[in-house]
Design a protein around this motif. Structure first.
Motif, PDB file in Angstrom:
ATOM      1  N   GLN A   3      82.306  97.614  43.298  1.00  0.00           N
ATOM      2  CA  GLN A   3      80.908  97.888  43.634  1.00  0.00           C
ATOM      3  C   GLN A   3      80.177  96.571  43.844  1.00  0.00           C
ATOM      4  O   GLN A   3      80.080  95.745  42.932  1.00  0.00           O
ATOM      5  CB  GLN A   3      80.237  98.692  42.521  1.00  0.00           C
ATOM      6  CG  GLN A   3      78.822  99.123  42.866  1.00  0.00           C
ATOM      7  CD  GLN A   3      78.186  99.941  41.759  1.00  0.00           C
ATOM      8  OE1 GLN A   3      78.410  99.699  40.577  1.00  0.00           O
ATOM      9  NE2 GLN A   3      77.382 100.931  42.143  1.00  0.00           N
ATOM     10  N   LEU A  26      81.369  94.132  40.733  1.00  0.00           N
ATOM     11  CA  LEU A  26      81.655  94.947  39.550  1.00  0.00           C
ATOM     12  C   LEU A  26      82.873  95.816  39.854  1.00  0.00           C
ATOM     13  O   LEU A  26      82.901  96.492  40.888  1.00  0.00           O
ATOM     14  CB  LEU A  26      80.430  95.805  39.226  1.00  0.00           C
ATOM     15  CG  LEU A  26      80.438  96.651  37.954  1.00  0.00           C
ATOM     16  CD1 LEU A  26      80.635  95.795  36.719  1.00  0.00           C
ATOM     17  CD2 LEU A  26      79.118  97.423  37.857  1.00  0.00           C
ATOM     18  N   LEU A  33      80.411 102.834  45.242  1.00  0.00           N
ATOM     19  CA  LEU A  33      81.735 102.356  44.886  1.00  0.00           C
ATOM     20  C   LEU A  33      82.655 102.438  46.098  1.00  0.00           C
ATOM     21  O   LEU A  33      82.662 103.440  46.815  1.00  0.00           O
ATOM     22  CB  LEU A  33      82.325 103.204  43.754  1.00  0.00           C
ATOM     23  CG  LEU A  33      81.991 102.786  42.328  1.00  0.00           C
ATOM     24  CD1 LEU A  33      80.512 103.008  42.049  1.00  0.00           C
ATOM     25  CD2 LEU A  33      82.851 103.528  41.335  1.00  0.00           C
ATOM     26  N   PHE A  53      85.643  98.805  38.671  1.00  0.00           N
ATOM     27  CA  PHE A  53      85.834  99.960  37.806  1.00  0.00           C
ATOM     28  C   PHE A  53      87.260 100.471  37.905  1.00  0.00           C
ATOM     29  O   PHE A  53      87.792 100.656  39.007  1.00  0.00           O
ATOM     30  CB  PHE A  53      84.902 101.107  38.206  1.00  0.00           C
ATOM     31  CG  PHE A  53      83.458 100.885  37.890  1.00  0.00           C
ATOM     32  CD1 PHE A  53      82.589 100.409  38.859  1.00  0.00           C
ATOM     33  CD2 PHE A  53      82.963 101.162  36.627  1.00  0.00           C
ATOM     34  CE1 PHE A  53      81.255 100.202  38.574  1.00  0.00           C
ATOM     35  CE2 PHE A  53      81.628 100.961  36.333  1.00  0.00           C
ATOM     36  CZ  PHE A  53      80.775 100.485  37.305  1.00  0.00           C
ATOM     37  N   TYR A 113      96.979 109.710  37.293  1.00  0.00           N
ATOM     38  CA  TYR A 113      96.589 109.051  38.529  1.00  0.00           C
ATOM     39  C   TYR A 113      95.637 107.933  38.121  1.00  0.00           C
ATOM     40  O   TYR A 113      94.750 108.140  37.306  1.00  0.00           O
ATOM     41  CB  TYR A 113      95.844 110.002  39.466  1.00  0.00           C
ATOM     42  CG  TYR A 113      96.638 111.182  39.951  1.00  0.00           C
ATOM     43  CD1 TYR A 113      96.178 112.481  39.741  1.00  0.00           C
ATOM     44  CD2 TYR A 113      97.820 111.006  40.656  1.00  0.00           C
ATOM     45  CE1 TYR A 113      96.888 113.578  40.204  1.00  0.00           C
ATOM     46  CE2 TYR A 113      98.533 112.104  41.117  1.00  0.00           C
ATOM     47  CZ  TYR A 113      98.065 113.377  40.889  1.00  0.00           C
ATOM     48  OH  TYR A 113      98.767 114.466  41.351  1.00  0.00           O
ATOM     49  N   PHE A 148      93.107 104.575  39.458  1.00  0.00           N
ATOM     50  CA  PHE A 148      92.346 104.077  40.600  1.00  0.00           C
ATOM     51  C   PHE A 148      91.596 102.806  40.202  1.00  0.00           C
ATOM     52  O   PHE A 148      91.209 102.623  39.048  1.00  0.00           O
ATOM     53  CB  PHE A 148      91.291 105.104  41.038  1.00  0.00           C
ATOM     54  CG  PHE A 148      91.841 106.410  41.517  1.00  0.00           C
ATOM     55  CD1 PHE A 148      92.297 107.358  40.617  1.00  0.00           C
ATOM     56  CD2 PHE A 148      91.873 106.707  42.867  1.00  0.00           C
ATOM     57  CE1 PHE A 148      92.800 108.577  41.047  1.00  0.00           C
ATOM     58  CE2 PHE A 148      92.364 107.934  43.311  1.00  0.00           C
ATOM     59  CZ  PHE A 148      92.834 108.851  42.395  1.00  0.00           C
ATOM     60  N   THR A 165      89.038 115.437  38.410  1.00  0.00           N
ATOM     61  CA  THR A 165      87.863 114.628  38.088  1.00  0.00           C
ATOM     62  C   THR A 165      88.327 113.320  37.473  1.00  0.00           C
ATOM     63  O   THR A 165      89.292 113.273  36.727  1.00  0.00           O
ATOM     64  CB  THR A 165      86.926 115.352  37.104  1.00  0.00           C
ATOM     65  OG1 THR A 165      87.648 115.624  35.907  1.00  0.00           O
ATOM     66  CG2 THR A 165      86.435 116.653  37.698  1.00  0.00           C
ATOM     67  N   LEU A 166      87.607 112.278  37.820  1.00  0.00           N
ATOM     68  CA  LEU A 166      87.934 110.946  37.333  1.00  0.00           C
ATOM     69  C   LEU A 166      87.119 110.605  36.102  1.00  0.00           C
ATOM     70  O   LEU A 166      85.943 110.929  36.030  1.00  0.00           O
ATOM     71  CB  LEU A 166      87.653 109.907  38.411  1.00  0.00           C
ATOM     72  CG  LEU A 166      88.582 109.858  39.618  1.00  0.00           C
ATOM     73  CD1 LEU A 166      88.109 108.805  40.593  1.00  0.00           C
ATOM     74  CD2 LEU A 166      90.002 109.584  39.190  1.00  0.00           C
ATOM     75  N   TYR A 188      88.124 100.763  41.787  1.00  0.00           N
ATOM     76  CA  TYR A 188      87.016 100.741  42.724  1.00  0.00           C
ATOM     77  C   TYR A 188      86.247  99.438  42.540  1.00  0.00           C
ATOM     78  O   TYR A 188      86.233  98.856  41.450  1.00  0.00           O
ATOM     79  CB  TYR A 188      86.050 101.901  42.469  1.00  0.00           C
ATOM     80  CG  TYR A 188      86.554 103.250  42.904  1.00  0.00           C
ATOM     81  CD1 TYR A 188      87.390 103.997  42.079  1.00  0.00           C
ATOM     82  CD2 TYR A 188      86.195 103.792  44.133  1.00  0.00           C
ATOM     83  CE1 TYR A 188      87.853 105.246  42.478  1.00  0.00           C
ATOM     84  CE2 TYR A 188      86.639 105.043  44.538  1.00  0.00           C
ATOM     85  CZ  TYR A 188      87.473 105.760  43.707  1.00  0.00           C
ATOM     86  OH  TYR A 188      87.928 106.988  44.105  1.00  0.00           O
ATOM     87  N   PHE A 221      86.646 102.288  47.321  1.00  0.00           N
ATOM     88  CA  PHE A 221      88.023 102.455  46.862  1.00  0.00           C
ATOM     89  C   PHE A 221      88.850 101.214  47.188  1.00  0.00           C
ATOM     90  O   PHE A 221      88.803 100.692  48.301  1.00  0.00           O
ATOM     91  CB  PHE A 221      88.610 103.688  47.549  1.00  0.00           C
ATOM     92  CG  PHE A 221      90.090 103.840  47.409  1.00  0.00           C
ATOM     93  CD1 PHE A 221      90.933 103.629  48.491  1.00  0.00           C
ATOM     94  CD2 PHE A 221      90.637 104.206  46.192  1.00  0.00           C
ATOM     95  CE1 PHE A 221      92.300 103.778  48.372  1.00  0.00           C
ATOM     96  CE2 PHE A 221      92.006 104.361  46.056  1.00  0.00           C
ATOM     97  CZ  PHE A 221      92.843 104.137  47.148  1.00  0.00           C
ATOM     98  N   PHE A 261      85.891 107.152  34.272  1.00  0.00           N
ATOM     99  CA  PHE A 261      85.750 105.734  34.596  1.00  0.00           C
ATOM    100  C   PHE A 261      85.620 104.886  33.347  1.00  0.00           C
ATOM    101  O   PHE A 261      85.080 105.320  32.326  1.00  0.00           O
ATOM    102  CB  PHE A 261      84.501 105.517  35.452  1.00  0.00           C
ATOM    103  CG  PHE A 261      84.649 105.983  36.868  1.00  0.00           C
ATOM    104  CD1 PHE A 261      84.427 107.311  37.204  1.00  0.00           C
ATOM    105  CD2 PHE A 261      85.007 105.094  37.875  1.00  0.00           C
ATOM    106  CE1 PHE A 261      84.571 107.747  38.506  1.00  0.00           C
ATOM    107  CE2 PHE A 261      85.141 105.521  39.185  1.00  0.00           C
ATOM    108  CZ  PHE A 261      84.933 106.850  39.495  1.00  0.00           C
ATOM    109  N   GLY A 262      86.088 103.654  33.462  1.00  0.00           N
ATOM    110  CA  GLY A 262      85.750 102.648  32.479  1.00  0.00           C
ATOM    111  C   GLY A 262      84.323 102.171  32.678  1.00  0.00           C
ATOM    112  O   GLY A 262      83.642 102.585  33.626  1.00  0.00           O
ATOM    113  N   LYS A 263      83.860 101.299  31.783  1.00  0.00           N
ATOM    114  CA  LYS A 263      82.473 100.845  31.841  1.00  0.00           C
ATOM    115  C   LYS A 263      82.251  99.739  32.865  1.00  0.00           C
ATOM    116  O   LYS A 263      81.117  99.341  33.106  1.00  0.00           O
ATOM    117  CB  LYS A 263      82.009 100.386  30.458  1.00  0.00           C
ATOM    118  CG  LYS A 263      81.850 101.558  29.497  1.00  0.00           C
ATOM    119  CD  LYS A 263      81.369 101.106  28.145  1.00  0.00           C
ATOM    120  CE  LYS A 263      80.955 102.279  27.271  1.00  0.00           C
ATOM    121  NZ  LYS A 263      81.838 103.415  27.252  1.00  0.00           N
TER     122      LYS A 263
END
Lengths: 115, 113
Positions: free
Chosen positions: A38, A88, A44, A90, A32, A34, A102-103, A36, A46, A105-107
Motif C-alpha cells: 500500500q 506499507l 492495496l 501486508f 493460501y 498473500f 476471506t483473508l 499486498y 497485490f 491480514f497482519g497489522k
C-alpha cells in the motif's frame, strides 16, 4: 481461527541492499498466503501469493516470498531494495476449503528504503 | 486489469448522518468485501457478499449494513455515523474460486465530525 503476525512495525534498509519483511501465520490446515503493498493514500495492490507447489513464489516489482510450512512463515524478500519500494506491506492468510476465502491480514510493516 | 472503483475518495459527514459508500467492480466477480483500515490495527473485515442479495457479517459489523442489489455493486451503509467510524474504508472483489486474488479499490477516507 486464523491469524497473521508481522513482528516488525518498521523495517529500514539502504537502497541496493537486500530486504526481508517477516510474516508468520496460524491456520487450520493448509493455507493460501498473500502479500499486498500500500502506497500513501492508495488502496492495496497485490504482490504475490502462495497456493501450492514451489515454496518460492515470485511476484511483481522483483519481490519474492518463501513459504516455510514447518516454521509457518511466509517472508517477503527482494535482492536489491529501491527507494520506490518504501511503502506499507501486508501479509494475509486464508485457509484452504474455507468456502468464501476471506483473508485475515497482519497489522502491516512499514518499509523505509533510504538513498 | 481488474478495476474496483470507490466513487468517493474523501468524505466529511456529521455525527448522526446516514452515509453511503459505493463500490463497483468490472470483472463479474461473485465475492465482494468491505474492510476498515486503522493505524496499528491493520485491515478488519466488516461485511462480505458472495452473491447478489447475500451478505455475511465479518469481524466488526456493528454500526454498519450493506446492500448488494446488483452483482457489480456493493454498498456500505452507516445508518447513523459516529466519530469512532472515522477511518479508511476499502472495498474489494474476488472471483468465486478458492485462492483467487482479492483486488482492492483505492479506498474512501471518511471523517465524521
Amino acid at each position: 481461527a486464523q491469524s497473521v503476525a508481522q513482528p516488525e512495525d518498521q523495517v529500514n534498509v539502504a537502497e541496493g541492499n537486500p530486504l526481508t519483511v517477516k510474516c508468520t501465520y496460524s491456520v487450520s490446515g493448509n493455507p493460501y498466503l498473500f502479500w499486498y503493498v500500500q502506497y500513501p493514500n492508495r488502496g492495496l495492490q497485490f504482490l504475490l501469493k502462495y497456493i501450492t507447489g514451489d515454496n518460492l513464489v515470485k511476484g511483481s516489482y522483483g519481490f519474492e516470498a518463501e513459504f516455510n510450512k514447518s516454521q509457518t512463515s511466509f517472508h517477503l524478500k527482494k535482492p536489491s531494495a529501491l527507494v520506490s519500494d518504501s511503502a506499507l506491506y501486508f501479509c494475509a492468510v486464508s485457509p484452504l476449503n474455507s468456502g468464501y476465502s476471506t483473508l485475515t491480514f497482519g497489522k502491516g510493516t512499514m518499509l523505509l528504503v533510504s538513498p | 486489469d481488474v478495476k474496483v472503483t470507490q466513487s468517493s475518495r474523501y468524505l466529511v459527514k456529521r455525527t448522526g448522518e446516514k452515509v453511503f459508500l459505493e463500490c463497483v467492480q468490472d470483472m463479474d466477480h461473485e465475492n465482494m468485501f468491505w474492510y476498515r483500515q486503522d493505524p496499528g490495527l491493520g485491515l478488519r473485515l466488516i461485511y462480505f457478499s458472495y452473491d447478489v442479495k447475500m451478505k455475511e457479517k465479518g469481524d466488526i459489523p456493528e454500526g454498519y449494513s450493506v446492500s448488494r442489489e446488483k452483482k457489480e455493486r456493493f454498498s456500505l451503509i452507516l445508518e447513523s455515523a459516529s466519530t469512532n467510524q472515522t477511518s479508511m474504508y476499502l472495498c474489494a472483489s474476488q472471483g468465486d474460486r478458492e485462492g483467487n486474488t482479492i483486488y482492492f479499490g483505492e479506498g474512501s477516507w471518511l471523517t465524521v465530525v
